[in-house]
Design a protein around this motif. Structure first.
Motif, mmCIF file in Angstrom:
data_model
loop_
_atom_site.group_PDB
_atom_site.id
_atom_site.type_symbol
_atom_site.label_atom_id
_atom_site.label_comp_id
_atom_site.label_asym_id
_atom_site.label_seq_id
_atom_site.Cartn_x
_atom_site.Cartn_y
_atom_site.Cartn_z
ATOM 1 N N ILE A 295 0.832 -1.202 0.000
ATOM 2 C CA ILE A 295 0.000 0.000 0.000
ATOM 3 C C ILE A 295 0.868 1.255 0.000
ATOM 4 O O ILE A 295 0.546 2.252 -0.671
ATOM 5 C CB ILE A 295 -0.989 -0.049 1.168
ATOM 6 N N ASP A 296 1.996 1.230 0.700
ATOM 7 C CA ASP A 296 2.932 2.353 0.619
ATOM 8 C C ASP A 296 3.428 2.542 -0.815
ATOM 9 O O ASP A 296 3.577 3.675 -1.292
ATOM 10 C CB ASP A 296 4.130 2.119 1.536
ATOM 11 N N ALA A 297 3.708 1.426 -1.499
ATOM 12 C CA ALA A 297 4.175 1.528 -2.884
ATOM 13 C C ALA A 297 3.118 2.177 -3.771
ATOM 14 O O ALA A 297 3.434 3.019 -4.632
ATOM 15 C CB ALA A 297 4.545 0.141 -3.418
ATOM 16 N N VAL A 298 1.847 1.804 -3.563
ATOM 17 C CA VAL A 298 0.770 2.438 -4.325
ATOM 18 C C VAL A 298 0.718 3.927 -4.013
ATOM 19 O O VAL A 298 0.601 4.778 -4.909
ATOM 20 C CB VAL A 298 -0.587 1.763 -4.017
ATOM 21 N N MET A 299 0.817 4.272 -2.731
ATOM 22 C CA MET A 299 0.733 5.677 -2.341
ATOM 23 C C MET A 299 1.882 6.504 -2.904
ATOM 24 O O MET A 299 1.727 7.699 -3.187
ATOM 25 C CB MET A 299 0.686 5.791 -0.822
ATOM 26 N N ARG A 300 3.038 5.896 -3.065
ATOM 27 C CA ARG A 300 4.207 6.621 -3.565
ATOM 28 C C ARG A 300 4.266 6.662 -5.096
ATOM 29 O O ARG A 300 5.154 7.288 -5.659
ATOM 30 C CB ARG A 300 5.479 5.979 -3.030
ATOM 31 N N SER A 301 3.334 5.984 -5.743
ATOM 32 C CA SER A 301 3.366 5.891 -7.193
ATOM 33 C C SER A 301 2.448 6.922 -7.824
ATOM 34 O O SER A 301 1.552 7.464 -7.163
ATOM 35 C CB SER A 301 2.928 4.489 -7.639
ATOM 36 N N PRO A 302 2.631 7.211 -9.114
ATOM 37 C CA PRO A 302 1.694 8.105 -9.797
ATOM 38 C C PRO A 302 0.262 7.570 -9.812
ATOM 39 O O PRO A 302 -0.685 8.353 -9.961
ATOM 40 C CB PRO A 302 2.259 8.177 -11.223
ATOM 41 N N GLU A 303 0.091 6.264 -9.638
ATOM 42 C CA GLU A 303 -1.239 5.661 -9.713
ATOM 43 C C GLU A 303 -2.111 5.975 -8.508
ATOM 44 O O GLU A 303 -3.331 5.781 -8.562
ATOM 45 C CB GLU A 303 -1.113 4.144 -9.889
ATOM 46 N N TRP A 304 -1.490 6.439 -7.409
ATOM 47 C CA TRP A 304 -2.279 6.714 -6.208
ATOM 48 C C TRP A 304 -3.442 7.659 -6.494
ATOM 49 O O TRP A 304 -4.538 7.504 -5.959
ATOM 50 C CB TRP A 304 -1.399 7.303 -5.108
ATOM 51 N N ALA A 305 -3.224 8.636 -7.356
ATOM 52 C CA ALA A 305 -4.223 9.677 -7.587
ATOM 53 C C ALA A 305 -5.550 9.134 -8.093
ATOM 54 O O ALA A 305 -6.586 9.792 -7.928
ATOM 55 C CB ALA A 305 -3.673 10.711 -8.580
ATOM 56 N N ASP A 306 -5.546 7.932 -8.687
ATOM 57 C CA ASP A 306 -6.802 7.409 -9.248
ATOM 58 C C ASP A 306 -7.025 5.935 -8.894
ATOM 59 O O ASP A 306 -7.634 5.196 -9.643
ATOM 60 C CB ASP A 306 -6.839 7.598 -10.771
ATOM 61 N N THR A 307 -6.542 5.530 -7.723
ATOM 62 C CA THR A 307 -6.592 4.119 -7.325
ATOM 63 C C THR A 307 -7.569 3.896 -6.178
ATOM 64 O O THR A 307 -7.700 4.724 -5.283
ATOM 65 C CB THR A 307 -5.188 3.624 -6.908
ATOM 66 N N ALA A 308 -8.235 2.755 -6.208
ATOM 67 C CA ALA A 308 -8.994 2.244 -5.068
ATOM 68 C C ALA A 308 -8.403 0.896 -4.684
ATOM 69 O O ALA A 308 -8.316 -0.010 -5.518
ATOM 70 C CB ALA A 308 -10.466 2.094 -5.414
ATOM 71 N N VAL A 309 -7.972 0.779 -3.447
ATOM 72 C CA VAL A 309 -7.444 -0.476 -2.912
ATOM 73 C C VAL A 309 -8.515 -1.105 -2.034
ATOM 74 O O VAL A 309 -9.041 -0.453 -1.114
ATOM 75 C CB VAL A 309 -6.161 -0.253 -2.090
ATOM 76 N N PHE A 310 -8.834 -2.360 -2.295
ATOM 77 C CA PHE A 310 -9.735 -3.138 -1.446
ATOM 78 C C PHE A 310 -8.896 -4.228 -0.777
ATOM 79 O O PHE A 310 -8.384 -5.131 -1.452
ATOM 80 C CB PHE A 310 -10.859 -3.765 -2.263
ATOM 81 N N LEU A 311 -8.726 -4.122 0.526
ATOM 82 C CA LEU A 311 -7.943 -5.090 1.297
ATOM 83 C C LEU A 311 -8.895 -5.918 2.144
ATOM 84 O O LEU A 311 -9.637 -5.380 2.972
ATOM 85 C CB LEU A 311 -6.938 -4.359 2.193
ATOM 86 N N THR A 312 -8.878 -7.241 1.922
ATOM 87 C CA THR A 312 -9.784 -8.115 2.662
ATOM 88 C C THR A 312 -9.098 -9.432 2.973
ATOM 89 O O THR A 312 -7.934 -9.654 2.612
ATOM 90 C CB THR A 312 -11.091 -8.323 1.868
ATOM 91 N N TRP A 313 -9.817 -10.310 3.672
ATOM 92 C CA TRP A 313 -9.311 -11.622 4.076
ATOM 93 C C TRP A 313 -10.280 -12.680 3.560
ATOM 94 O O TRP A 313 -11.495 -12.468 3.526
ATOM 95 C CB TRP A 313 -9.182 -11.687 5.598
ATOM 96 N N ASP A 314 -9.775 -13.842 3.148
ATOM 97 C CA ASP A 314 -10.587 -14.768 2.357
ATOM 98 C C ASP A 314 -11.621 -15.560 3.150
ATOM 99 O O ASP A 314 -12.660 -15.924 2.622
ATOM 100 C CB ASP A 314 -9.693 -15.723 1.562
ATOM 101 N N ASP A 315 -11.347 -15.861 4.413
ATOM 102 C CA ASP A 315 -12.322 -16.584 5.234
ATOM 103 C C ASP A 315 -12.009 -16.345 6.703
ATOM 104 O O ASP A 315 -11.030 -15.678 7.041
ATOM 105 C CB ASP A 315 -12.363 -18.078 4.880
ATOM 106 N N TRP A 316 -12.821 -16.919 7.557
ATOM 107 C CA TRP A 316 -12.723 -16.654 8.994
ATOM 108 C C TRP A 316 -11.609 -17.420 9.677
ATOM 109 O O TRP A 316 -11.194 -17.075 10.788
ATOM 110 C CB TRP A 316 -14.066 -16.944 9.642
ATOM 111 N N GLY A 317 -11.100 -18.474 9.064
ATOM 112 C CA GLY A 317 -9.972 -19.213 9.604
ATOM 113 C C GLY A 317 -10.227 -19.947 10.900
ATOM 114 O O GLY A 317 -9.288 -20.379 11.576
ATOM 115 N N GLY A 318 -11.501 -20.098 11.287
ATOM 116 C CA GLY A 318 -11.826 -20.773 12.542
ATOM 117 C C GLY A 318 -11.929 -19.849 13.738
ATOM 118 O O GLY A 318 -12.250 -20.296 14.843
ATOM 119 N N PHE A 319 -11.671 -18.538 13.543
ATOM 120 C CA PHE A 319 -11.742 -17.582 14.640
ATOM 121 C C PHE A 319 -13.188 -17.151 14.886
ATOM 122 O O PHE A 319 -13.996 -17.050 13.964
ATOM 123 C CB PHE A 319 -10.900 -16.346 14.327
ATOM 124 N N TYR A 320 -13.468 -16.819 16.124
ATOM 125 C CA TYR A 320 -14.839 -16.454 16.521
ATOM 126 C C TYR A 320 -15.290 -15.176 15.827
ATOM 127 O O TYR A 320 -14.529 -14.217 15.643
ATOM 128 C CB TYR A 320 -14.916 -16.263 18.039
#
Length: 430
Positions: A295-320
């Motif tokens: 995400i720092d690399a995206v922020m430091r790049s020219p692409e930051w000005a028009d980028t949307a980053v979606f950061l997620t996790w694929d499943d619950w992994g057994g956690f409550y």
């Protein structure tokens, strides 16, 4: 000096024009979407204490209230999280079946404190955190990763299995050995065991048809984490020139960002050690640092000005997690997972309480690039997450975060008595 500054401004504008032109016309001022999918964390496990979010500090264990203890950074093994484990944990919506043995009793009922994952919490405070975002499938990684690219799992509830070795598979796709099989649930209710190689339409296909370039960065076949390379399970991509055209080594990601080489839409899955996967001593601190580098690399790049980053996790992994997932079809939703929306146009310090799942990210891509075709009922019915942005606001400047320097201080937590060998509880559901 003035000439040098002017040259830098011209270069910056040139980079921006190149980046924008490559992305094509869009509905919103977003020309690049980056979808980062990490591993095996429920919402309550990472953000259950986040102010303003629907989190929990206690759990229901068969109707008995117990506290959620402080989580460890390095788990001794992974928690049970196959499809049958998901059904047990869910318990018909009662959300009280997470006690699956000694390992679960020790670690499933735990959650992170903000100081343990400072950068994840910083992004949540500065941008958008969704607390009503669910994994798409009741089950582990394989079906959920398919949903992130196709709004369906090809009828799969669980992970492939190597029948000859009688153990977990190291490839979940068309290049898997002939002895590898995965169970598919058919529309008529029957089940069949087939090779994990399907011809389902993907978001990549829709983008290609619309003339929008895309790529998926993933571990290579010689690296741990290759199993999460979802396009490997799509025959018309894996077994055609499209594989070499669109699939890239994740080790090249940060350099490609710096060189303005990202296409309009990019999927990213890390190698195992950087994935946040809670197994065999992997370090969540290391995984958070990898996310920060990207995400720092995206922020430091020219692409930051028009980028949307979606950061997620694929499943619950057994956690409550305490919120029952809505059941919209025979596959899900699965358990809640965090979603962070990071962009110069993202709203500031907002907890999003609207319903979403992985298909919502695909719907955002479709609506942004004017793609009217839908993959399944999932992306047809999904929200498009546009409410997480304010496209009228002045674009926010980049704010790269420092890397953590304390990762080496964390030691692997002890295996509780009676839990068996590491990994035995879940048989590598990943």
């Amino acid at each position: 000096m003035i000439l040098a500054i002017g040259l830098l401004l011209v270069m910056a504008l040139t980079w921006q024009r190149t980046s924008t032109a490559a992305a094509g016309p869009t509905r919103w001022p977003i020309k690049h979407v980056v979808i980062i999918v990490k591993e095996n964390r429920s919402f309550d496990q990472l953000f259950g204490r986040f102010p303003g979010a629907d989190g929990a500090r206690t759990a229901s264990d068969r109707g008995r209230a117990i506290p959620l203890t402080q989580a460890v950074m390095r788990m001794p093994g992974e928690l049970p999280h196959h499809y049958t484990d998901a059904l047990s944990d869910w318990d018909g919506g009662r959300m009280d079946g997470f006690d699956r043995g000694a390992l679960s009793r020790a670690y499933a009922f735990s959650q992170m404190r903000p100081e343990q994952i400072p950068n994840y919490w910083r992004w949540a405070r500065d941008f958008v955190l969704s607390d009503r975002f669910f994994s798409s499938a009741q089950g582990p990684s394989f079906p959920n990763h398919l949903f992130t690219i196709a709004a369906q799992s090809a009828g799969v509830h669980d992970v492939p299995w190597n029948t000859a070795a009688r153990g977990p598979a190291t490839s979940w796709g068309c290049d898997a050995p002939p002895t590898e099989r995965v169970t598919v649930s058919l529309p008529d209710g029957d089940r069949s065991r087939v090779a994990p190689c399907f011809d389902i339409p993907t978001e990549g296909d829709l983008l290609s048809a619309a003339g929008v370039d895309w790529a998926a960065y993933a571990a290579g076949s010689d690296q741990r984490g290759y199993i999460w390379s979802a396009f490997d399970a799509v025959r018309h991509i894996r077994d055609t020139p499209a594989w070499h055209q669109h699939i890239r080594p994740v080790d090249d990601l940060i350099d490609d960002i710096a060189r303005d080489r990202l296409p309009a839409v990019t999927w990213v899955t890390p190698t195992f050690d950087s994935s946040d996967h809670p197994e065999g001593g992997t370090n969540l601190c290391t995984g958070e640092n990898w996310s920060t580098r990207v995400i720092d690399a995206v922020m430091r790049s020219p692409e930051w000005a028009d980028t949307a980053v979606f950061l997620t996790w694929d499943d619950w992994g057994g956690f409550y997690d305490h919120v029952p997932p809505p059941q919209v079809d025979g596959f899900g939703f699965g358990f809640r997972v965090p979603l962070l929306v990071i962009s110069p146009y993202a709203r500031t310090g907002v907890v999003d309480h609207r319903l979403g799942e992985f298909s919502s990210i695909l719907r955002f891509v479709e609506d942004n690039w004017g793609i009217r075709e839908r993959l399944t009922a999932r992306d047809r019915d999904a929200s498009d997450l546009s409410y997480d942005f304010d496209f009228r606001q002045q674009p926010r400047p980049p704010d790269p975060l420092p890397l953590r320097t304390d990762c080496a201080a964390y030691r692997v937590a002890p295996m509780p008595a009676g839990a068996g060998p590491p990994g035995a509880a879940s048989s590598a559901s990943s």
